[in-house]
Write a protein that holds these residues in place. Sequence first.
Motif, short mmCIF file in Angstrom:
data_model
loop_
_atom_site.label_atom_id
_atom_site.label_comp_id
_atom_site.label_asym_id
_atom_site.label_seq_id
_atom_site.Cartn_x
_atom_site.Cartn_y
_atom_site.Cartn_z
N GLU A 184 -75.06 -65.05 -4.78
CA GLU A 184 -75.86 -65.96 -3.96
C GLU A 184 -75.00 -66.60 -2.90
OE1 GLU A 184 -78.92 -68.93 -5.55
OE2 GLU A 184 -77.17 -70.18 -5.20
N LYS A 185 -73.77 -66.95 -3.27
CA LYS A 185 -72.88 -67.63 -2.33
C LYS A 185 -72.54 -66.74 -1.15
CE LYS A 185 -68.25 -69.59 -1.94
NZ LYS A 185 -68.65 -70.68 -1.05
N HIS A 186 -72.22 -65.48 -1.43
CA HIS A 186 -71.72 -64.59 -0.38
C HIS A 186 -72.80 -63.76 0.29
CE1 HIS A 186 -67.50 -65.50 -1.03
NE2 HIS A 186 -67.72 -65.41 -2.34
N HIS A 187 -73.95 -63.58 -0.36
CA HIS A 187 -74.99 -62.73 0.21
C HIS A 187 -76.32 -63.44 0.35
CE1 HIS A 187 -72.19 -59.44 -0.26
NE2 HIS A 187 -72.05 -59.75 -1.54
N GLY A 188 -76.41 -64.70 -0.06
CA GLY A 188 -77.66 -65.43 0.05
C GLY A 188 -78.74 -64.84 -0.83
N ALA A 189 -80.00 -64.97 -0.40
CA ALA A 189 -81.13 -64.48 -1.19
C ALA A 189 -81.74 -63.27 -0.51
CB ALA A 189 -82.18 -65.57 -1.35
N GLN A 190 -80.91 -62.38 0.03
CA GLN A 190 -81.40 -61.28 0.84
C GLN A 190 -81.42 -59.95 0.11
OE1 GLN A 190 -82.58 -61.93 3.88
NE2 GLN A 190 -82.09 -64.06 3.54
N LEU A 229 -77.36 -79.11 -1.76
CA LEU A 229 -77.32 -78.80 -0.33
C LEU A 229 -76.73 -77.42 -0.10
CD1 LEU A 229 -77.66 -79.52 2.65
CD2 LEU A 229 -75.42 -80.68 2.54
N HIS A 230 -75.65 -77.09 -0.80
CA HIS A 230 -75.07 -75.76 -0.71
C HIS A 230 -76.13 -74.68 -1.04
CE1 HIS A 230 -71.01 -77.72 -1.09
NE2 HIS A 230 -70.66 -76.70 -0.32
N VAL A 231 -76.86 -74.91 -2.13
CA VAL A 231 -77.84 -73.92 -2.58
C VAL A 231 -78.96 -73.75 -1.56
CG1 VAL A 231 -79.52 -73.36 -4.38
CG2 VAL A 231 -77.31 -74.34 -5.01
N ALA A 232 -79.44 -74.88 -1.01
CA ALA A 232 -80.52 -74.81 -0.01
C ALA A 232 -80.06 -74.07 1.23
CB ALA A 232 -80.98 -76.22 0.34
N VAL A 233 -78.80 -74.26 1.62
CA VAL A 233 -78.26 -73.56 2.79
C VAL A 233 -78.17 -72.07 2.51
CG1 VAL A 233 -76.18 -73.22 4.18
CG2 VAL A 233 -77.01 -75.54 3.72
N ARG A 234 -77.65 -71.70 1.34
CA ARG A 234 -77.47 -70.28 1.02
C ARG A 234 -78.78 -69.54 0.92
NH1 ARG A 234 -73.27 -71.93 -3.73
NH2 ARG A 234 -71.55 -72.58 -2.37
N THR A 235 -79.80 -70.20 0.42
CA THR A 235 -81.10 -69.54 0.26
C THR A 235 -81.98 -69.71 1.50
OG1 THR A 235 -81.84 -71.52 -0.95
CG2 THR A 235 -81.14 -69.61 -2.25
N GLY A 236 -81.49 -70.44 2.49
CA GLY A 236 -82.16 -70.49 3.79
C GLY A 236 -83.39 -71.36 3.87
N ALA A 279 -73.39 -71.57 5.81
CA ALA A 279 -74.40 -71.28 6.83
C ALA A 279 -73.88 -70.26 7.83
CB ALA A 279 -74.80 -72.57 7.55
N VAL A 280 -72.61 -70.37 8.20
CA VAL A 280 -72.02 -69.41 9.15
C VAL A 280 -71.89 -68.04 8.49
CG1 VAL A 280 -69.91 -68.82 10.40
CG2 VAL A 280 -70.80 -71.15 10.51
N ARG A 281 -71.42 -68.01 7.25
CA ARG A 281 -71.23 -66.74 6.55
C ARG A 281 -72.53 -65.95 6.46
NH1 ARG A 281 -69.44 -68.70 2.30
NH2 ARG A 281 -67.20 -68.36 2.61
N LEU A 282 -73.65 -66.68 6.24
CA LEU A 282 -74.94 -66.03 6.04
C LEU A 282 -75.81 -66.04 7.30
CD1 LEU A 282 -75.64 -67.52 2.52
CD2 LEU A 282 -74.98 -65.17 3.04
N ASN A 283 -75.22 -66.49 8.42
CA ASN A 283 -75.92 -66.46 9.71
C ASN A 283 -77.21 -67.26 9.70
OD1 ASN A 283 -76.10 -65.71 12.40
ND2 ASN A 283 -77.26 -63.84 11.96
N ARG A 284 -77.16 -68.47 9.14
CA ARG A 284 -78.32 -69.36 9.13
C ARG A 284 -78.28 -70.22 10.40
NH1 ARG A 284 -80.73 -66.61 5.11
NH2 ARG A 284 -79.79 -66.92 3.06
N TYR A 285 -78.78 -69.68 11.49
CA TYR A 285 -78.59 -70.31 12.79
C TYR A 285 -79.21 -71.71 12.86
CZ TYR A 285 -78.83 -71.04 17.84
OH TYR A 285 -78.72 -71.57 19.10
N LYS A 286 -80.47 -71.86 12.44
CA LYS A 286 -81.12 -73.17 12.50
C LYS A 286 -80.39 -74.20 11.65
CE LYS A 286 -85.81 -71.53 13.50
NZ LYS A 286 -87.23 -71.51 13.02
#
Length: 328
Positions: free
Chosen positions: A45-51, A219-226, A255-262
Amino acid sequence: MASSEALQRATALIEQRLAQEENEQKLQAPPGQKMSMDALVLEDEKHHGAQSLALQKVKSQERVRKTSRDLRQEIIDVGGIQNLIELRKKRKQKKREALAAQEPPPEPQEITGPVDDETFLKAAVEGKMKVIDKFLADGGPVDTCDQFHRTALHRASLEGHMDILEKLLESGATVDFQDRLDCTAMHWACRGGHLEVVKLLQSRGADTSVRDKLLSTPLHVAVRTGHVEIVEHFLSLGLDTNAKDREGDSALHDAVRLNRYKIIKLLLLHGADMMAKNLAGKTPADLVQLWQSDTRQALEHPEPGSEQNGLEGHVENGQEPPQPVPVQ
Protein backbone atom coordinates in the motif's frame (compact mmCIF):
# COMPACT_ATOMS: atom_id res chain seq x y z
CA MET A 1 -17.32 -25.05 -46.19
CA ALA A 2 -14.21 -23.04 -45.44
CA SER A 3 -16.37 -20.13 -44.32
CA SER A 4 -18.29 -22.40 -41.95
CA GLU A 5 -15.09 -23.74 -40.39
CA ALA A 6 -13.69 -20.24 -39.98
CA LEU A 7 -16.90 -19.11 -38.28
CA GLN A 8 -16.82 -22.08 -35.91
CA ARG A 9 -13.19 -21.41 -35.05
CA ALA A 10 -13.80 -17.71 -34.43
CA THR A 11 -16.89 -18.45 -32.33
CA ALA A 12 -14.97 -20.94 -30.20
CA LEU A 13 -12.23 -18.40 -29.56
CA ILE A 14 -14.79 -15.77 -28.62
CA GLU A 15 -16.44 -18.18 -26.16
CA GLN A 16 -13.03 -18.89 -24.63
CA ARG A 17 -12.41 -15.18 -24.23
CA LEU A 18 -15.81 -14.64 -22.61
CA ALA A 19 -15.12 -17.46 -20.15
CA GLN A 20 -11.78 -15.89 -19.31
CA GLU A 21 -13.44 -12.51 -18.66
CA GLU A 22 -16.06 -14.17 -16.47
CA ASN A 23 -13.36 -15.84 -14.36
CA GLU A 24 -11.51 -12.55 -14.02
CA GLN A 25 -14.71 -10.86 -12.87
CA LYS A 26 -15.20 -13.50 -10.19
CA LEU A 27 -11.70 -12.83 -8.89
CA GLN A 28 -12.27 -9.10 -8.80
CA ALA A 29 -14.30 -7.39 -6.09
CA PRO A 30 -17.88 -6.37 -7.02
CA PRO A 31 -18.61 -2.65 -7.44
CA GLY A 32 -18.38 -0.76 -4.18
CA GLN A 33 -16.47 -3.46 -2.35
CA LYS A 34 -13.18 -2.44 -0.83
CA MET A 35 -9.94 -4.31 -0.74
CA SER A 36 -9.85 -7.51 1.31
CA MET A 37 -8.76 -6.85 4.88
CA ASP A 38 -7.10 -10.24 5.25
CA ALA A 39 -4.97 -9.61 2.13
CA LEU A 40 -3.64 -6.24 3.28
CA VAL A 41 0.08 -5.70 2.90
CA LEU A 42 1.10 -2.37 4.33
CA GLU A 43 4.31 -2.21 2.37
CA ASP A 44 2.48 -2.71 -0.91
CA GLU A 45 0.00 0.00 0.00
CA LYS A 46 2.83 2.36 0.86
CA HIS A 47 4.73 1.94 -2.39
CA HIS A 48 1.93 1.16 -4.85
CA GLY A 49 -1.17 2.73 -3.30
CA ALA A 50 -4.55 1.13 -3.97
CA GLN A 51 -4.01 0.64 -7.69
CA SER A 52 -3.26 -3.08 -7.95
CA LEU A 53 -6.74 -4.27 -8.94
CA ALA A 54 -7.23 -1.36 -11.32
CA LEU A 55 -3.93 -2.00 -13.07
CA GLN A 56 -4.73 -5.69 -13.43
CA LYS A 57 -8.09 -4.82 -14.97
CA VAL A 58 -6.52 -2.40 -17.46
CA LYS A 59 -3.91 -4.96 -18.49
CA SER A 60 -6.58 -7.64 -18.89
CA GLN A 61 -8.72 -5.36 -21.02
CA GLU A 62 -5.73 -4.52 -23.21
CA ARG A 63 -5.00 -8.21 -23.78
CA VAL A 64 -8.62 -8.84 -24.70
CA ARG A 65 -8.65 -5.83 -27.01
CA LYS A 66 -5.57 -7.01 -28.89
CA THR A 67 -6.80 -10.58 -29.34
CA SER A 68 -10.36 -9.66 -30.28
CA ARG A 69 -9.78 -7.24 -33.15
CA ASP A 70 -9.00 -9.86 -35.79
CA LEU A 71 -11.66 -12.22 -34.47
CA ARG A 72 -14.33 -9.57 -34.61
CA GLN A 73 -13.44 -8.67 -38.18
CA GLU A 74 -13.43 -12.35 -39.16
CA ILE A 75 -16.90 -12.85 -37.73
CA ILE A 76 -18.20 -9.83 -39.61
CA ASP A 77 -16.60 -10.98 -42.86
CA VAL A 78 -17.69 -14.62 -42.59
CA GLY A 79 -21.04 -14.65 -40.86
CA GLY A 80 -22.27 -11.10 -40.90
CA ILE A 81 -22.94 -8.60 -38.14
CA GLN A 82 -25.80 -10.66 -36.68
CA ASN A 83 -23.36 -13.20 -35.21
CA LEU A 84 -21.50 -10.48 -33.37
CA ILE A 85 -24.75 -9.05 -31.98
CA GLU A 86 -25.79 -12.47 -30.66
CA LEU A 87 -22.42 -12.97 -28.99
CA ARG A 88 -22.66 -9.56 -27.32
CA LYS A 89 -26.11 -10.40 -25.97
CA LYS A 90 -24.77 -13.65 -24.55
CA ARG A 91 -21.82 -11.84 -22.99
CA LYS A 92 -24.08 -9.29 -21.27
CA GLN A 93 -26.28 -12.07 -19.94
CA LYS A 94 -23.27 -13.85 -18.44
CA LYS A 95 -22.17 -10.61 -16.78
CA ARG A 96 -25.60 -10.14 -15.22
CA GLU A 97 -25.61 -13.72 -13.94
CA ALA A 98 -22.10 -13.31 -12.50
CA LEU A 99 -23.07 -10.12 -10.65
CA ALA A 100 -26.24 -11.73 -9.30
CA ALA A 101 -24.21 -14.67 -7.98
CA GLN A 102 -21.86 -12.30 -6.13
CA GLU A 103 -24.61 -10.47 -4.23
CA PRO A 104 -24.79 -11.47 -0.54
CA PRO A 105 -27.92 -13.33 0.55
CA PRO A 106 -30.69 -11.14 2.00
CA GLU A 107 -30.79 -10.65 5.74
CA PRO A 108 -33.29 -13.00 7.46
CA GLN A 109 -36.39 -11.36 8.90
CA GLU A 110 -35.83 -12.92 12.33
CA ILE A 111 -32.74 -14.36 13.99
CA THR A 112 -33.76 -17.35 16.09
CA GLY A 113 -30.62 -19.27 16.98
CA PRO A 114 -27.42 -17.99 18.59
CA VAL A 115 -24.96 -15.97 16.49
CA ASP A 116 -21.34 -17.12 16.59
CA ASP A 117 -18.28 -14.87 16.38
CA GLU A 118 -17.61 -15.49 12.70
CA THR A 119 -21.18 -14.70 11.69
CA PHE A 120 -21.09 -11.54 13.81
CA LEU A 121 -17.90 -10.29 12.13
CA LYS A 122 -19.22 -11.19 8.69
CA ALA A 123 -22.41 -9.27 9.39
CA ALA A 124 -20.34 -6.15 10.07
CA VAL A 125 -18.95 -6.42 6.52
CA GLU A 126 -22.30 -7.16 4.87
CA GLY A 127 -24.25 -4.56 6.84
CA LYS A 128 -26.66 -6.98 8.55
CA MET A 129 -27.90 -5.03 11.54
CA LYS A 130 -30.25 -7.73 12.86
CA VAL A 131 -27.38 -10.18 13.21
CA ILE A 132 -25.36 -7.52 15.07
CA ASP A 133 -28.31 -6.78 17.37
CA LYS A 134 -28.86 -10.47 18.14
CA PHE A 135 -25.19 -11.11 18.96
CA LEU A 136 -24.98 -8.11 21.30
CA ALA A 137 -28.38 -8.83 22.89
CA ASP A 138 -27.15 -12.34 23.76
CA GLY A 139 -24.21 -10.86 25.60
CA GLY A 140 -21.57 -11.26 22.90
CA PRO A 141 -18.48 -9.09 23.48
CA VAL A 142 -18.53 -6.07 21.20
CA ASP A 143 -14.74 -6.21 20.75
CA THR A 144 -14.81 -9.77 19.41
CA CYS A 145 -12.03 -10.07 16.83
CA ASP A 146 -10.65 -12.51 14.27
CA GLN A 147 -7.17 -14.05 14.06
CA PHE A 148 -5.84 -10.72 12.79
CA HIS A 149 -7.34 -8.90 15.81
CA ARG A 150 -9.78 -7.07 13.56
CA THR A 151 -13.06 -6.27 15.23
CA ALA A 152 -16.50 -5.57 13.84
CA LEU A 153 -15.64 -1.88 14.23
CA HIS A 154 -12.65 -2.28 11.90
CA ARG A 155 -14.73 -4.10 9.32
CA ALA A 156 -17.72 -1.78 9.38
CA SER A 157 -15.39 1.24 9.13
CA LEU A 158 -13.87 -0.13 5.95
CA GLU A 159 -17.30 -0.71 4.40
CA GLY A 160 -18.89 2.52 5.68
CA HIS A 161 -21.89 0.99 7.51
CA MET A 162 -22.82 3.97 9.67
CA ASP A 163 -25.79 2.38 11.44
CA ILE A 164 -23.71 -0.60 12.53
CA LEU A 165 -20.85 1.64 13.64
CA GLU A 166 -23.18 3.72 15.80
CA LYS A 167 -24.60 0.55 17.35
CA LEU A 168 -21.15 -0.85 18.09
CA LEU A 169 -19.92 2.41 19.61
CA GLU A 170 -23.07 2.75 21.72
CA SER A 171 -22.44 -0.79 22.94
CA GLY A 172 -18.98 0.12 24.20
CA ALA A 173 -16.69 -0.80 21.31
CA THR A 174 -13.09 0.30 21.86
CA VAL A 175 -12.71 3.08 19.32
CA ASP A 176 -8.90 2.80 19.10
CA PHE A 177 -8.68 -1.01 19.22
CA GLN A 178 -5.56 -2.01 17.26
CA ASP A 179 -5.29 -5.07 15.04
CA ARG A 180 -2.12 -7.10 14.50
CA LEU A 181 -0.82 -4.39 12.17
CA ASP A 182 -1.61 -1.78 14.86
CA CYS A 183 -4.28 -0.30 12.58
CA THR A 184 -7.35 1.21 14.22
CA ALA A 185 -10.82 1.75 12.83
CA MET A 186 -9.62 5.23 11.82
CA HIS A 187 -6.98 3.71 9.54
CA TRP A 188 -9.59 1.42 8.01
CA ALA A 189 -12.06 4.26 7.46
CA CYS A 190 -9.34 6.16 5.57
CA ARG A 191 -8.54 3.06 3.56
CA GLY A 192 -12.20 2.67 2.64
CA GLY A 193 -12.58 6.36 1.81
CA HIS A 194 -15.51 7.11 4.15
CA LEU A 195 -15.29 10.68 5.43
CA GLU A 196 -18.52 10.35 7.43
CA VAL A 197 -17.01 7.37 9.28
CA VAL A 198 -13.85 9.35 10.03
CA LYS A 199 -15.96 12.14 11.52
CA LEU A 200 -18.06 9.70 13.55
CA LEU A 201 -15.00 7.98 15.03
CA GLN A 202 -13.43 11.35 15.74
CA SER A 203 -16.58 12.48 17.59
CA ARG A 204 -16.28 9.38 19.78
CA GLY A 205 -12.71 10.18 20.77
CA ALA A 206 -10.70 8.32 18.13
CA ASP A 207 -7.04 9.34 17.86
CA THR A 208 -6.42 10.96 14.47
CA SER A 209 -2.65 10.69 14.93
CA VAL A 210 -2.45 7.02 15.94
CA ARG A 211 0.26 4.99 14.14
CA ASP A 212 0.35 1.49 12.70
CA LYS A 213 3.35 -0.85 12.51
CA LEU A 214 4.87 1.27 9.73
CA LEU A 215 4.37 4.29 11.99
CA SER A 216 1.87 5.56 9.44
CA THR A 217 -0.79 7.99 10.60
CA PRO A 218 -4.32 8.02 9.17
CA LEU A 219 -3.17 10.98 7.05
CA HIS A 220 -0.50 8.77 5.48
CA VAL A 221 -3.13 6.13 4.69
CA ALA A 222 -5.57 8.63 3.18
CA VAL A 223 -2.80 10.02 0.97
CA ARG A 224 -1.69 6.57 -0.21
CA THR A 225 -5.20 5.48 -1.07
CA GLY A 226 -5.96 8.78 -2.79
CA HIS A 227 -8.99 9.96 -0.79
CA VAL A 228 -8.79 13.73 -1.23
CA GLU A 229 -11.80 14.65 0.94
CA ILE A 230 -10.35 12.84 3.95
CA VAL A 231 -6.98 14.49 3.41
CA GLU A 232 -8.72 17.89 3.29
CA HIS A 233 -10.53 17.09 6.53
CA PHE A 234 -7.36 16.10 8.35
CA LEU A 235 -5.57 19.20 7.13
CA SER A 236 -8.46 21.37 8.36
CA LEU A 237 -7.90 19.88 11.81
CA GLY A 238 -4.35 21.19 11.80
CA LEU A 239 -2.69 17.77 11.92
CA ASP A 240 1.07 17.58 11.49
CA THR A 241 1.63 17.44 7.73
CA ASN A 242 5.30 16.55 8.22
CA ALA A 243 4.82 13.51 10.48
CA LYS A 244 7.16 10.74 9.34
CA ASP A 245 6.66 7.00 9.15
CA ARG A 246 9.17 4.24 9.87
CA GLU A 247 11.10 5.00 6.66
CA GLY A 248 11.15 8.72 7.37
CA ASP A 249 8.56 9.48 4.69
CA SER A 250 6.11 12.29 5.21
CA ALA A 251 2.67 12.39 3.60
CA LEU A 252 4.23 14.55 0.86
CA HIS A 253 6.80 11.82 0.10
CA ASP A 254 3.94 9.35 -0.33
CA ALA A 255 1.87 11.72 -2.45
CA VAL A 256 4.81 12.34 -4.80
CA ARG A 257 5.71 8.65 -5.02
CA LEU A 258 2.14 7.76 -6.02
CA ASN A 259 1.58 10.84 -8.20
CA ARG A 260 -1.34 12.22 -6.17
CA TYR A 261 -1.30 15.64 -7.81
CA LYS A 262 -4.30 17.21 -6.01
CA ILE A 263 -3.09 15.96 -2.66
CA ILE A 264 0.40 17.31 -3.32
CA LYS A 265 -1.07 20.77 -3.86
CA LEU A 266 -3.16 20.51 -0.69
CA LEU A 267 -0.21 19.43 1.43
CA LEU A 268 1.96 22.26 0.11
CA LEU A 269 -0.79 24.80 0.79
CA HIS A 270 -0.92 23.56 4.39
CA GLY A 271 2.79 23.85 5.05
CA ALA A 272 4.27 20.51 4.03
CA ASP A 273 8.06 20.69 4.00
CA MET A 274 9.43 20.16 0.48
CA MET A 275 12.96 19.80 1.82
CA ALA A 276 12.23 17.17 4.48
CA LYS A 277 14.48 14.12 3.98
CA ASN A 278 13.53 10.51 4.62
CA LEU A 279 15.93 7.88 5.97
CA ALA A 280 17.32 7.40 2.47
CA GLY A 281 18.21 11.08 2.38
CA LYS A 282 15.59 11.89 -0.26
CA THR A 283 13.30 14.91 -0.31
CA PRO A 284 9.96 14.86 -2.13
CA ALA A 285 11.61 16.83 -4.94
CA ASP A 286 14.31 14.13 -5.19
CA LEU A 287 11.59 11.53 -5.71
CA VAL A 288 10.16 13.57 -8.58
CA GLN A 289 13.58 13.77 -10.22
CA LEU A 290 14.23 10.05 -9.76
CA TRP A 291 10.85 9.25 -11.24
CA GLN A 292 11.55 11.49 -14.23
CA SER A 293 15.01 10.08 -14.88
CA ASP A 294 13.91 6.45 -14.54
CA THR A 295 10.96 7.05 -16.85
CA ARG A 296 13.22 8.69 -19.41
CA GLN A 297 15.69 5.82 -19.28
CA ALA A 298 12.90 3.26 -19.63
CA LEU A 299 11.61 5.04 -22.72
CA GLU A 300 15.04 5.40 -24.30
CA HIS A 301 16.43 1.97 -23.36
CA PRO A 302 13.56 -0.50 -22.87
CA GLU A 303 14.79 -3.88 -21.68
CA PRO A 304 12.54 -6.90 -21.03
CA GLY A 305 12.33 -7.77 -17.36
CA SER A 306 14.07 -4.58 -16.24
CA GLU A 307 11.00 -2.85 -14.82
CA GLN A 308 11.70 -1.36 -11.42
CA ASN A 309 9.87 0.78 -8.93
CA GLY A 310 11.73 3.81 -10.21
CA LEU A 311 12.68 4.96 -6.75
CA GLU A 312 14.66 1.88 -5.75
CA GLY A 313 15.65 -0.04 -8.85
CA HIS A 314 19.07 1.51 -9.39
CA VAL A 315 20.09 1.07 -5.81
CA GLU A 316 19.03 -2.57 -5.82
CA ASN A 317 21.00 -3.21 -9.01
CA GLY A 318 24.09 -1.62 -7.56
CA GLN A 319 24.05 1.03 -10.29
CA GLU A 320 24.22 4.74 -9.95
CA PRO A 321 20.97 6.46 -10.93
CA PRO A 322 21.07 8.53 -14.11
CA GLN A 323 21.39 12.26 -13.81
CA PRO A 324 18.02 13.70 -12.75
CA VAL A 325 16.08 15.90 -15.07
CA PRO A 326 15.78 19.36 -13.52
CA VAL A 327 12.29 20.20 -12.34
CA GLN A 328 10.99 23.34 -13.97
